[in-house]
Motif scaffolding. Structure first.
Motif, mmCIF file in Angstrom:
data_model
loop_
_atom_site.group_PDB
_atom_site.id
_atom_site.type_symbol
_atom_site.label_atom_id
_atom_site.label_comp_id
_atom_site.label_asym_id
_atom_site.label_seq_id
_atom_site.Cartn_x
_atom_site.Cartn_y
_atom_site.Cartn_z
ATOM 1 N N ARG A 94 3.370 2.619 10.662
ATOM 2 C CA ARG A 94 3.276 1.521 9.319
ATOM 3 C C ARG A 94 4.203 0.481 9.544
ATOM 4 N N ARG A 148 -6.270 3.057 5.415
ATOM 5 C CA ARG A 148 -6.404 2.044 6.288
ATOM 6 C C ARG A 148 -6.161 2.204 7.803
ATOM 7 N N TYR A 191 6.476 -1.706 -0.205
ATOM 8 C CA TYR A 191 6.363 -0.317 -0.858
ATOM 9 C C TYR A 191 7.719 0.182 -0.588
ATOM 10 N N GLY A 246 -3.969 -8.446 -0.529
ATOM 11 C CA GLY A 246 -3.633 -7.584 0.533
ATOM 12 C C GLY A 246 -4.738 -7.395 1.689
ATOM 13 N N ARG A 247 -5.888 -6.792 1.285
ATOM 14 C CA ARG A 247 -6.887 -6.733 2.210
ATOM 15 C C ARG A 247 -7.355 -8.158 2.713
ATOM 16 N N THR A 253 -2.758 5.215 0.624
ATOM 17 C CA THR A 253 -3.677 3.936 1.066
ATOM 18 C C THR A 253 -3.470 3.543 2.461
ATOM 19 N N MET A 254 -2.188 3.306 2.823
ATOM 20 C CA MET A 254 -1.815 2.735 4.093
ATOM 21 C C MET A 254 -2.561 3.974 5.161
ATOM 22 N N GLU A 287 0.870 -1.162 0.002
ATOM 23 C CA GLU A 287 -0.188 -0.103 -0.081
ATOM 24 C C GLU A 287 0.891 1.368 -0.138
ATOM 25 N N SER A 288 0.612 2.150 -1.034
ATOM 26 C CA SER A 288 1.377 3.378 -0.899
ATOM 27 C C SER A 288 1.060 4.199 0.493
#
Ligand code: 5MM
Length: 336
Positions: free
Chosen positions: A44, A31, A67, A289-290, A27-28, A23-24
Motif C-alpha cells: 500500500r 483496489r 489515511y 481518487g480513482r 477499500t485499498m 482509501e481505508s
C-alpha cells in the motif's frame, strides 16, 4: 486573509487540486486485489509513495488526503510521509471520519461516524503535520431518498466535525457525496444535491464555521448510472454550476469535486467544461481518487518495480486534471 483561508488557497489555487489517497484499508485491499496485488502495508505504501514522488506533484497537486496508516508511515528515504509531501510544496491532509454506517430508522441510508474522540485525534494529526482534513457523508437517490433524516443528521455531523477541525487550526473538507447509482435523471440529481448542500451550509453557519476556511467536495450533477440516459459534458457543467450557485455561500473559496466512479477522461472533460462555463467566484478543481490513480494502478500492478512507467501515467493524469481546472484541457492534449 485568515490563516485557514491561506491554507485553502494553497491547496486549490493556481490550477492545483487534491489527490485523494485516503482509501481505508478495506477499500485499498479491494483496489489492489482487483489488480492481483497483495494488500500488505508495504505494498500500500509502495504504490502511494510512487505517486507522491512523481514529478508533477509539485505543480498539480496542492494537497494529498492520507489515511491513518499512511500518515504514520515513512518513505524509503526515511522521511515521514507528511514531511515528504510538504517538502514538495503540497499540503498533507487526513481523512478523519470512521466510515458510513447504517442509519437507524432508515436502514437503506447511511450516517457517517467518527465524532467521538475526534478532538484528540485531530490534535495528534496536527502534530504529525496535517493541515486539512476530510469527512465524507454518503446519500442515495430514489423517490423517497435521501430522507430528511439522512440530510439533517449528516449535515449536523459535518458541521460538528468542521468546528472541531477549525478549532485545531486545520481546513475541513466537507464532502457530501450524492451517489450516482440509480436510474434517476440529471435533473433529479440536481434537485437532491442542491437540497443536501444547502442543508450542510445551514448547519455550518449555525456552528459558526469560518466559511473562508472550508473546501466543499461535492459530486458533479450526472444522470443515474443505470438510467441509460446521456447528457452532454456542457449540460453536466451547467447543471453543476447552477446547483453550486444556489447552495454554496459566496465566502467559500472553492470546490474540489470527487470523481465518484466516472472514468478518468469523463471526470477530466466535465471539470474542463465546468471551468469554461464557470460564472461564479469559486475555484473549481479536483479532489480525485480513482480518476487520478486508475491507469497508474493498472500499470503498476503488472510490474510493481516499474516506478518510472507508473509515474509517467500519474504525471499525465495530474497534468490533464490541472489543465481542466483552468479550462485549458483538450482531446488533442489528452492523446498527445
Ligand atoms: C479515496 O476514497 C475515499 C473513500 O475511501 P473509503 O470508502 O475507503 O473510506 C473517498 O472518500 C474519496 O476520497 C472520494 O470519494 C473521492 O474519490 P473518487 O474515487 O470518488 O474520486
Amino acid at each position: 486573509m485568515s490563516e485557514l483561508n491561506n491554507i485553502a488557497l494553497k491547496i486549490i489555487g493556481n490550477g492545483k487540486g487534491i489527490l485523494a489517497a485516503d482509501e481505508s484499508t478495506g477499500t485499498m485491499t479491494k483496489r489492489l486485489e482487483g489488480v492481483h496485488v497483495k494488500s500488505s502495508p508495504e505494498n500500500r505504501l509502495l504504490f502511494r509513495e510512487t505517486l507522491f514522488t512523481s514529478e508533477r506533484m509539485n505543480d498539480c497537486i496542492g494537497g494529498v488526503i492520507l489515511y491513518d496508516e499512511t500518515i504514520k508511515q515513512s518513505s524509503k528515504s526515511g522521511k515521514k510521509i507528511p514531511e515528504l509531501i510538504s517538502n514538495l510544496t503540497s499540503v498533507p491532509g487526513i481523512k478523519v471520519d470512521t466510515g458510513a454506517k447504517t442509519l437507524a430508522n432508515s436502514k437503506e441510508e447511511k450516517i457517517t461516524e467518527g465524532l467521538d474522540g475526534l478532538r484528540e485525534r485531530l490534535n495528534e494529526y496536527y502534530k504529525l503535520g496535517a493541515r486539512f482534513t476530510k469527512w465524507r457523508a454518503v446519500y442515495i437517490i430514489s423517490d423517497k431518498y435521501p430522507s430528511k433524516l439522512a440530510i439533517q443528521t449528516n449535515a449536523q455531523a459535518l458541521a460538528r466535525y468542521s468546528a472541531l477541525v477549525q478549532e485545531c487550526g486545520m481546513v475541513p473538507i466537507v464532502e457530501p457525496e450524492v451517489l450516482m447509482d440509480g436510474n434517476h435523471t440529471a435533473y433529479d440529481c440536481y434537485k437532491k444535491t442542491t437540497e443536501v448542500i444547502k442543508k450542510c451550509f445551514d448547519e455550518l453557519e449555525l456552528h459558526k464555521i469560518d466559511l473562508k476556511g472550508v473546501i466543499l467536495k461535492p459530486n458533479m450533477i450526472l444522470p443515474g448510472s443505470s438510467s441509460g440516459k446521456k447528457i452532454t459534458n456542457e449540460e453536466i457543467a451547467k447543471l453543476t454550476i447552477k446547483c453550486l450557485k444556489e447552495s454554496v455561500p459566496s465566502e467559500v473559496p472553492g470546490v474540489a469535486f470527487l470523481s465518484g466512479g466516472q472514468t478518468e477522461i469523463e471526470a477530466t472533460e466535465n471539470l474542463n467544461q465546468i471551468n469554461i462555463h464557470n460564472n461564479t467566484n469559486f475555484i473549481m478543481t479536483y479532489s480525485y481518487g480513482r480518476a487520478l490513480q486508475q491507469s497508474a494502478l493498472k500499470f503498476w500492478s503488472k510490474d510493481i518495480k516499474n516506478i518510472k512507467g507508473t509515474q509517467e501515467l500519474f504525471n499525465h493524469r495530474a497534468n490533464m486534471c490541472s489543465l481542466a481546472a483552468q479550462g485549458k484541457w483538450s482531446k488533442e492534449l489528452e492523446n498527445k
